[in-house]
Scaffold this motif. Structure first.
Motif, short mmCIF file in Angstrom:
data_model
loop_
_atom_site.label_atom_id
_atom_site.label_comp_id
_atom_site.label_asym_id
_atom_site.label_seq_id
_atom_site.Cartn_x
_atom_site.Cartn_y
_atom_site.Cartn_z
N SER A 176 28.66 24.07 -2.78
CA SER A 176 28.74 25.24 -3.65
C SER A 176 29.71 24.95 -4.78
O SER A 176 30.38 23.92 -4.77
N ARG A 177 29.78 25.85 -5.71
CA ARG A 177 30.61 25.61 -6.88
C ARG A 177 32.07 25.39 -6.49
O ARG A 177 32.65 26.17 -5.75
N ALA A 230 33.58 19.85 -3.23
CA ALA A 230 33.00 18.50 -3.25
C ALA A 230 33.38 17.79 -1.96
O ALA A 230 34.56 17.70 -1.60
N GLU A 234 24.28 13.11 -3.24
CA GLU A 234 24.18 11.74 -3.77
C GLU A 234 24.36 10.78 -2.60
O GLU A 234 25.31 10.89 -1.84
N ASP A 261 31.31 11.84 -12.50
CA ASP A 261 32.41 12.81 -12.37
C ASP A 261 33.74 12.15 -12.71
O ASP A 261 34.11 11.15 -12.09
N THR A 271 20.07 10.39 -6.06
CA THR A 271 20.64 11.73 -6.09
C THR A 271 19.54 12.76 -5.97
O THR A 271 18.57 12.73 -6.73
N TYR A 319 28.46 15.34 -1.50
CA TYR A 319 27.71 16.59 -1.44
C TYR A 319 28.51 17.72 -2.06
O TYR A 319 29.70 17.85 -1.79
N LYS A 320 27.85 18.49 -2.91
CA LYS A 320 28.51 19.65 -3.50
C LYS A 320 27.79 20.90 -3.02
O LYS A 320 26.83 21.37 -3.63
N LYS A 376 19.47 16.56 -6.21
CA LYS A 376 20.26 17.75 -6.56
C LYS A 376 21.73 17.55 -6.22
O LYS A 376 22.38 16.70 -6.79
N GLU A 377 22.26 18.33 -5.27
CA GLU A 377 23.71 18.29 -5.01
C GLU A 377 24.11 17.13 -4.10
O GLU A 377 25.28 16.97 -3.79
#
Lengths: 572, 176
Positions: free
Chosen positions: A170-171, A174, A130, B34, A125, A167-168, A127-128
């Motif tokens: 932005s808030r 997903a 994986e 998650d 992973t 991948y995320k 950061k955003e």
């Protein structure tokens, strides 16, 4: 002198062999994984790595029992087992899973026979982002177009082997994408599966005061495609089959509504008799609950949604999607005698459930309160019409049939009604009662011909009496009444437990209603178990009736058997 | 065959050295996975906390009788437990899409006051090495997994609170 040196030839021979083996190992994906694991873990030894996993082995010793029709197993035994190891270190994770079936226990697919590393993966992973390479499990939405999972008790594992990224950006957003083949016992699917899914949480995306708004809105979309080359001598089959699904849900903690619709292009297969019709699936769920009350309603429609990474596969193998069954999942033996399974070629169904707790210190609630649950479910065929006058319904190589989305089919597949009441009468005594009425279409669910519908009434009483703080006796009395199939059954089970370590149980299932005198049999069992922490060992001796075991919505047939079964399980 | 043995050897060397490294201060942390909250929003398990007090994490399902029994037994004493120890119970349902819709109605109709999470494709269950349910973990105030147990029988909740008390009192539970 005196020391004997090997000849040159021997040295080169040995070295050659080593080199050869080394080359083989480099080729091996597992070896690459290990090297990676070793190097990564050595680099990061300053930090802490952790190893966890689990282990289980199920061994059965079989005795021939011609009375119940237990087959003579040449090996006299079946042994299954697995060891799972997961290594984690900060953003890095790697895992391997060894499995063994020598031979598989009766009832599991005989194609599982073998042993070796069935599963291995690495995950990193940043950061955003994986990234996973190797074996993995995934589900998009409700699973209508994609779900891979593993269910040990059923011998079911359709894991992907390939790449996955999550991948995320932005808030509240997903995204997942994957590419790979599916596990097929000790081999991989002939077809390749590709898929992507995006989920959006509106509250998180907008942020601000919406973030804490109790009304949560979530929606998502996914696409999955499989490729399998066409070598069919008769038909021109689609090599790429695409499917799409969209879902939305709203919830405020008390009320929740959610639904998902899926569509699949034509995908002639062994299961749908090579028809070229498109497939569709729709699931709707609604729930309302407050303290003491819970209400749930679901509806679904499935039309030609069998989706596998090999169009010739049948049985519990190589399924890309998961079509949930919307009937109650029973755990008492006789109530579970006639379980429903989703019909991927077409079905419609609804289910509803109301759960209510009558308050303490009321006439019906008594000192401790009373719990009542009502549940109803029905599944029927979908409406089917001929495409035209010359084509029979379901004829291979055609569009198969036409179906009106909102019309009800006229064949009932399954229906059941359940009432359950649980009550604590005294601080040391509690009981629970279940009545179930089941209509079960053997022809459709089990694929037989001419056996028709089973109408069964099942009554169950489950009584627990506490002898002391940690010792208890439990008695289960069950009765199934039916005029069809094997007719009526009675069952009793007594269990003594010393918490948290020991349990002992004896039970008998008696097919007293069987028309054939010689088949009015007793299926007696005695079992015991010991648990300390997560180490658990259990032992069962006796007869197992032929039947269907269902876990998590998938079922398998277990043949009649007689003998000893041992299970050892651990997690660490 | 030789390849397999070699691999096993490499594995055991690697893993044993890792374990040896950690032996003096062996901790097990909760994996960051998650899962879903009951309102459908995504919840990462790294966000689980209880103000430095212990957490009981219990894997269950609506169709699992001993699991429902365990959560019902704890419910009867949960208020007392919370007052005494501040412990928080997190119930992770492994119901798949067949029965996730009935999790919230069941929880509310039973008046359970737990934090309930959904693990519909068993990602957390796999990451935590859970074979059978009920499977219950206890986390200390630092969020480290210090105890776990499979199965439930009448009176099993007494052992749980016993462990929680010992953790709070700083007693050794490595033998429990």
């Amino acid at each position: 002198m005196g020391k004997i040196y090997p000849t040159n030839r021997k040295i080169s021979g040995t070295t050659g062999l080593c080199l050869f083996n080394f080359y083989e190992m480099i080729k091996s994906r597992l070896f690459v994984l290990i090297v990676f694991l070793v190097s990564v873990s050595h680099q990061s030894f300053a930090q802490k790595g952790e190893i966890h996993g689990s282990f289980q082995t199920d061994a059965q010793y079989y005795r021939e029992d011609s009375v119940i029709g237990a087959p003579d197993v040449p090996e006299q035994s079946g042994i299954d087992g697995f060891l799972n190891l997961i290594y984690t270190n900060k953003d890095f994770e790697a895992g391997i899973r060894y499995e063994l079936y020598l031979p598989p226990v009766q009832g599991k697919d005989p194609r599982l026979e073998g042993h070796g590393f069935a599963n291995r993966y690495v995950k990193y992973t940043v950061k955003e982002l994986e990234m996973t390479a190797g074996s993995f499990y995934e589900q998009f939405g409700n699973g209508l177009i994609l779900r891979t999972y593993e269910e040990w008790n059923l011998g079911y594992d359709n894991a992907f082997d390939g790449f996955r990224v999550k991948y995320k950006p932005s808030r509240g957003v997903a995204i997942k994408a994957l590419y790979g083949r599916q596990r097929y016992f000790w081999d991989w699917s002939p077809g390749i599966v590709r898929g992507a899914d995006a989920e959006f949480s509106l509250n998180e995306m907008i942020g601000g005061k919406f973030y804490d708004n109790p009304n949560k809105i979530i929606f998502g979309a996914s696409a999955v495609s499989k490729f399998q080359d066409d070598r069919d001598p008769v038909y021109k089959l689609p090599e790429n089959v695409a499917s799409f699904a969209g879902r939305a849900g709203i919830s405020n903690g008390k009320i929740s509504l959610n639904g998902e619709y899926a569509y699949k292009i034509n995908d002639p297969s062994a299961v749908n008799n090579l028809i070229y019709k498109n497939g569709e699936a729709l699931i709707l769920n609604a729930a309302y609950s407050r303290k003491g009350l819970g209400v749930m309603l679901s509806a679904k429609r499935i039309d030609n949604m069998n989706f596998r990474s090999d169009r010739t596969a049948t049985g519990n193998a190589l399924m890309i999607n998961y079509l949930p069954t919307i009937t109650m999942q029973h755990s008492y033996s006789l109530a579970a005698m006639y379980p429903y399974a989703t019909q991927p070629n077409g079905e419609m169904g609804v289910q509803g459930q109301v759960m209510y707790t009558i308050k303490k210190n009321t006439p019906l609630g008594g000192k401790y309160g009373t719990k009542i649950s009502l549940h109803y479910a029905i599944a029927t065929s979908i409406e089917r019409q001929q495409v035209n006058d010359t084509i029979a319904i379901g004829q291979a190589g055609t569009d198969g049939y036409r179906s009106d989305f909102f019309a009800l089919g006229d064949e009932k597949y399954f229906e059941d009604f359940n009432v359950q009441i649980s009550k604590k009468f005294h601080k040391d005594f509690k009981a629970s009662f279940l009545y179930t009425y089941i209509n079960y279409n053997i022809d459709v669910i089990e694929g037989h011909v001419g056996e028709g519908m089973v109408y069964a009434h099942v009554g169950i009483g489950d009584f627990t009496y506490k002898l002391s703080a940690k010792k208890a006796i439990r008695l289960e009395l069950q009765h199934l009444y039916t005029e069809q199939d094997e007719k009526s059954w009675a069952m009793a089970l007594a269990e003594f437990s010393i918490s948290p370590k020991w349990f002992f149980a004896i039970g008998d299932q008696y097919n007293y209603g069987n028309e054939i005198k010689a088949k009015q049999l007793h299926y007696y069992t005695a079992s015991m178990g010991f648990t300390k922490g997560t180490n658990r060992i259990s032992l069962t001796y006796g007869r197992q009736r032929e039947g269907i075991i269902c876990v998590g919505g998938v079922c398998r047939n277990v043949p009649a058997s007689n003998g000893i079964a041992i299970t050892i399980s651990s997690s660490f | 065959m030789k390849k397999t043995i070699f691999l096993l050897f490499v594995l055991s060397v690697t893993f044993s050295s890792v374990i040896a490294q950690d032996d003096e201060n062996k901790v097990r942390t909760l994996p960051a996975v998650d899962v879903k909250a009951l309102d459908g929003s995504t919840f990462n398990t790294s966000n689980l906390e209880n103000d430095g007090k212990p957490i009981i994490l219990s894997f269950w399902a609506t169709w699992c009788k001993p699991c429902v029994k365990e959560l019902t037994s704890i419910h009867e004493v949960y208020a007392d437990w919370q007052t005494e120890t501040g412990v928080k119970l997190v119930a992770v349902s492994i119901d798949n899409s067949r029965s996730t819709a009935s999790v919230a109605p069941l929880v509310n109709s039973n008046l359970w006051d737990y934090l309930v999470l959904l693990d519909p494709n068993n990602d957390l269950k796999r990451a935590m090495g859970v074979n059978m349910i009920p499977h219950t973990f206890i986390l200390n105030g630092k969020g480290e997994i210090v105890w776990e147990h499979t199965s439930f029988s009448e009176g099993g909740e007494l052992e749980l609170i016993d462990i929680v008390r010992k953790i709070i009192n700083g007693e050794d539970i490595s033998d429990e």
